[in-house]
Design a protein around this motif. Structure first.
Motif, PDB file in Angstrom:
ATOM      1  N   ALA A   3       0.796  -1.227   0.000  1.00 12.11           N
ATOM      2  CA  ALA A   3       0.000   0.000   0.000  1.00 12.11           C
ATOM      3  C   ALA A   3       0.834   1.286   0.000  1.00 12.11           C
ATOM      4  O   ALA A   3       0.302   2.353  -0.286  1.00 12.11           O
ATOM      5  N   LEU A   4       2.134   1.204   0.326  1.00 10.39           N
ATOM      6  CA  LEU A   4       2.929   2.423   0.506  1.00 10.39           C
ATOM      7  C   LEU A   4       4.313   2.297  -0.108  1.00 10.39           C
ATOM      8  O   LEU A   4       5.047   1.346   0.188  1.00 10.39           O
ATOM      9  N   SER A   5       4.655   3.274  -0.957  1.00  9.86           N
ATOM     10  CA  SER A   5       6.014   3.432  -1.481  1.00  9.86           C
ATOM     11  C   SER A   5       6.453   4.850  -1.177  1.00  9.86           C
ATOM     12  O   SER A   5       5.680   5.807  -1.356  1.00  9.86           O
ATOM     13  N   LEU A   6       7.701   4.990  -0.717  1.00  9.75           N
ATOM     14  CA  LEU A   6       8.239   6.299  -0.341  1.00  9.75           C
ATOM     15  C   LEU A   6       9.193   6.820  -1.412  1.00  9.75           C
ATOM     16  O   LEU A   6      10.072   6.087  -1.854  1.00  9.75           O
ATOM     17  N   PRO A   7       9.036   8.089  -1.812  1.00  6.03           N
ATOM     18  CA  PRO A   7      10.000   8.670  -2.750  1.00  6.03           C
ATOM     19  C   PRO A   7      11.277   9.049  -2.005  1.00  6.03           C
ATOM     20  O   PRO A   7      11.228   9.670  -0.935  1.00  6.03           O
ATOM     21  N   LYS A   8      12.411   8.626  -2.556  1.00 10.37           N
ATOM     22  CA  LYS A   8      13.711   8.980  -2.002  1.00 10.37           C
ATOM     23  C   LYS A   8      14.579   9.417  -3.165  1.00 10.37           C
ATOM     24  O   LYS A   8      14.252   9.178  -4.329  1.00 10.37           O
ATOM     25  N   PHE A   9      15.701  10.068  -2.880  1.00  8.80           N
ATOM     26  CA  PHE A   9      16.521  10.631  -3.951  1.00  8.80           C
ATOM     27  C   PHE A   9      17.939  10.062  -3.929  1.00  8.80           C
ATOM     28  O   PHE A   9      18.549   9.914  -2.890  1.00  8.80           O
ATOM     29  N   ARG A  10      18.430   9.785  -5.140  1.00  6.49           N
ATOM     30  CA  ARG A  10      19.810   9.340  -5.363  1.00  6.49           C
ATOM     31  C   ARG A  10      20.580  10.471  -6.029  1.00  6.49           C
ATOM     32  O   ARG A  10      20.055  11.122  -6.932  1.00  6.49           O
TER      33      ARG A  10
END
Length: 139
Positions: free
Chosen positions: A129-136
């Motif tokens: 139900a949940l995906s988190l945006p993260k940055f590379r």
């Protein structure tokens, strides 16, 4: 990091305003709120456009690319579920489309991430139900 650790962390509150953002993240799409009347793009979402006060808004996909504006290294766990990750970094990114987004880094991060570095979004699945945006950081 395994999903067991992620699933014990605080979860975002999904409401009528933020639902579109989180649904897009689950599909691997980064989005910002866009005013259907004046076109202003902003994040986080709000009930009315901060530019013209229209309540007609939608979630528009964005490139997921941006520049690192700032970052901080946390040495204290404000929630026990973050204790194993100390110290961890939080980043402030200016998306190519303009809005600022507060997030975390993904993958290997330099000890001293360079301000102005190019970054690209990636998504970390917490559960179905949940995906988190993260940055590379990337060249």
């Amino acid at each position: 990091m395994d999903t067991t650790t992620l699933s014990t962390k605080p979860r975002p509150t999904v409401d009528a305003v933020s639902r579109g953002f989180w649904e897009n993240c689950r599909r691997g799409i980064l989005s910002v709120q866009r005013c259907d009347d004046c076109g202003h793009q902003h994040y986080p979402g709000s009930p009315v456009c901060p530019n013209c006060l229209s309540s007609r808004q939608s979630w528009a996909p964005v490139s997921g690319r941006g520049k690192l504006v700032s970052w901080v290294r946390f040495h204290r766990a404000y929630w026990d579920s973050f204790r194993a990750e100390l110290p961890y970094l939080v980043c402030l990114v200016r998306l190519e489309e303009g809005p600022l987004m507060l997030s975390n880094f993904a993958g290997e991060t330099p000890d001293d991430p360079p301000i102005g570095a190019s970054v690209k979004v990636t998504f970390e699945a917490v559960d179905e139900a949940l995906s988190l945006p993260k940055f590379r950081i990337h060249a």
